[in-house]
Design a protein around this motif. Structure first.
Motif, mmCIF file in Angstrom:
data_model
loop_
_atom_site.group_PDB
_atom_site.id
_atom_site.type_symbol
_atom_site.label_atom_id
_atom_site.label_comp_id
_atom_site.label_asym_id
_atom_site.label_seq_id
_atom_site.Cartn_x
_atom_site.Cartn_y
_atom_site.Cartn_z
ATOM 1 N N LEU A 7 5.776 6.228 7.628
ATOM 2 C CA LEU A 7 5.768 5.094 8.543
ATOM 3 C C LEU A 7 7.000 5.138 9.434
ATOM 4 N N ASP A 8 6.770 5.008 10.730
ATOM 5 C CA ASP A 8 7.849 4.748 11.681
ATOM 6 C C ASP A 8 7.741 3.265 11.996
ATOM 7 N N TYR A 9 8.391 2.461 11.153
ATOM 8 C CA TYR A 9 8.248 1.007 11.208
ATOM 9 C C TYR A 9 8.963 0.452 12.425
ATOM 10 N N GLY A 10 8.261 -0.394 13.144
ATOM 11 C CA GLY A 10 8.851 -1.070 14.285
ATOM 12 C C GLY A 10 8.514 -2.538 14.250
ATOM 13 N N TYR A 11 9.276 -3.333 14.975
ATOM 14 C CA TYR A 11 9.073 -4.779 14.993
ATOM 15 C C TYR A 11 7.683 -5.139 15.507
ATOM 16 N N VAL A 70 16.974 -4.687 8.987
ATOM 17 C CA VAL A 70 16.691 -6.005 8.399
ATOM 18 C C VAL A 70 15.182 -6.216 8.291
ATOM 19 N N TYR A 71 14.450 -5.875 9.360
ATOM 20 C CA TYR A 71 12.993 -6.049 9.367
ATOM 21 C C TYR A 71 12.320 -5.078 8.397
ATOM 22 N N ILE A 72 12.858 -3.891 8.304
ATOM 23 C CA ILE A 72 12.282 -2.891 7.391
ATOM 24 C C ILE A 72 12.466 -3.351 5.950
ATOM 25 N N GLN A 73 13.624 -3.902 5.626
ATOM 26 C CA GLN A 73 13.869 -4.391 4.267
ATOM 27 C C GLN A 73 12.909 -5.523 3.916
ATOM 28 N N GLU A 74 12.650 -6.420 4.868
ATOM 29 C CA GLU A 74 11.684 -7.498 4.635
ATOM 30 C C GLU A 74 10.295 -6.911 4.370
ATOM 31 N N PHE A 75 9.925 -5.901 5.155
ATOM 32 C CA PHE A 75 8.631 -5.245 4.950
ATOM 33 C C PHE A 75 8.570 -4.585 3.573
ATOM 34 N N LYS A 80 6.315 -3.776 -1.775
ATOM 35 C CA LYS A 80 6.434 -3.638 -3.230
ATOM 36 C C LYS A 80 5.634 -4.696 -3.978
ATOM 37 N N LYS A 81 5.519 -5.894 -3.400
ATOM 38 C CA LYS A 81 4.694 -6.935 -4.019
ATOM 39 C C LYS A 81 3.221 -6.546 -3.974
ATOM 40 N N MET A 82 2.800 -5.999 -2.852
ATOM 41 C CA MET A 82 1.387 -5.637 -2.671
ATOM 42 C C MET A 82 1.013 -4.343 -3.393
ATOM 43 N N PHE A 83 1.946 -3.388 -3.423
ATOM 44 C CA PHE A 83 1.668 -2.056 -3.987
ATOM 45 C C PHE A 83 2.772 -1.674 -4.977
ATOM 46 N N PRO A 84 2.858 -2.376 -6.108
ATOM 47 C CA PRO A 84 3.993 -2.170 -7.023
ATOM 48 C C PRO A 84 4.067 -0.767 -7.624
#
Length: 136
Positions: A7-11, A70-75, A80-84
């Motif tokens: 993933l190249d996570y972006g806002y 910061v946004y990546i950490q929130e994601f 982790k909650k969805m895919f533990p």
């Protein structure tokens, strides 16, 4: 074997790349709106076997975390909650957007296509995945 997914996570948008099942070739998969990312991954994980998710880690030149971390950490908390049971690895993603743009130029892509930020994000995810494969 199962696929690896990067993933190249972006806002706003997140580029996604995957390997083949032998984990040899990295290919761009798509770009999705970040607000739809968890739903996309839920559906994808139902259809495909994925062993590991690689998430780009944006850093500044001095190796400090970029402001988007910061946004990546929130994601990642939500992920982790969805895919533990899904393993996550972080990979330095500095310069991937510039490299993606240069790849587009080198491949002879038109200026119009090079303005497609979603395509840049997908290529960036592919570069993150290639980096992981090369260094594993």
């Amino acid at each position: 074997m199962a696929r690896l997914l990067a993933l190249d996570y972006g806002y706003k948008r997140t580029g996604i790349a995957v390997t083949d099942e032998m984990q040899i070739i990295a290919s761009g998969l798509t770009t999705v709106l970040t607000e739809d990312l968890i739903a996309f991954l839920t559906d994808y994980f139902k259809k495909e076997s994925v062993e590991l998710v690689i998430v780009g880690e944006p850093k500044q030149m001095n190796f400090e975390a970029s402001e988007s971390e910061v946004y990546i950490q929130e994601f990642l908390v939500q992920f982790k909650k969805m895919f533990p049971d899904m393993s996550v690895v972080r990979v330095d993603e500095r310069f991937t957007s510039k490299m993606a743009f240069q790849t587009m130029i080198d491949s002879g892509m038109s200026k119009k296509k090079r303005r497609d930020k979603a395509l840049v994000d997908e290529i960036s995810a592919t570069l993150i995945l290639q980096s992981y494969l090369y260094n594993k």
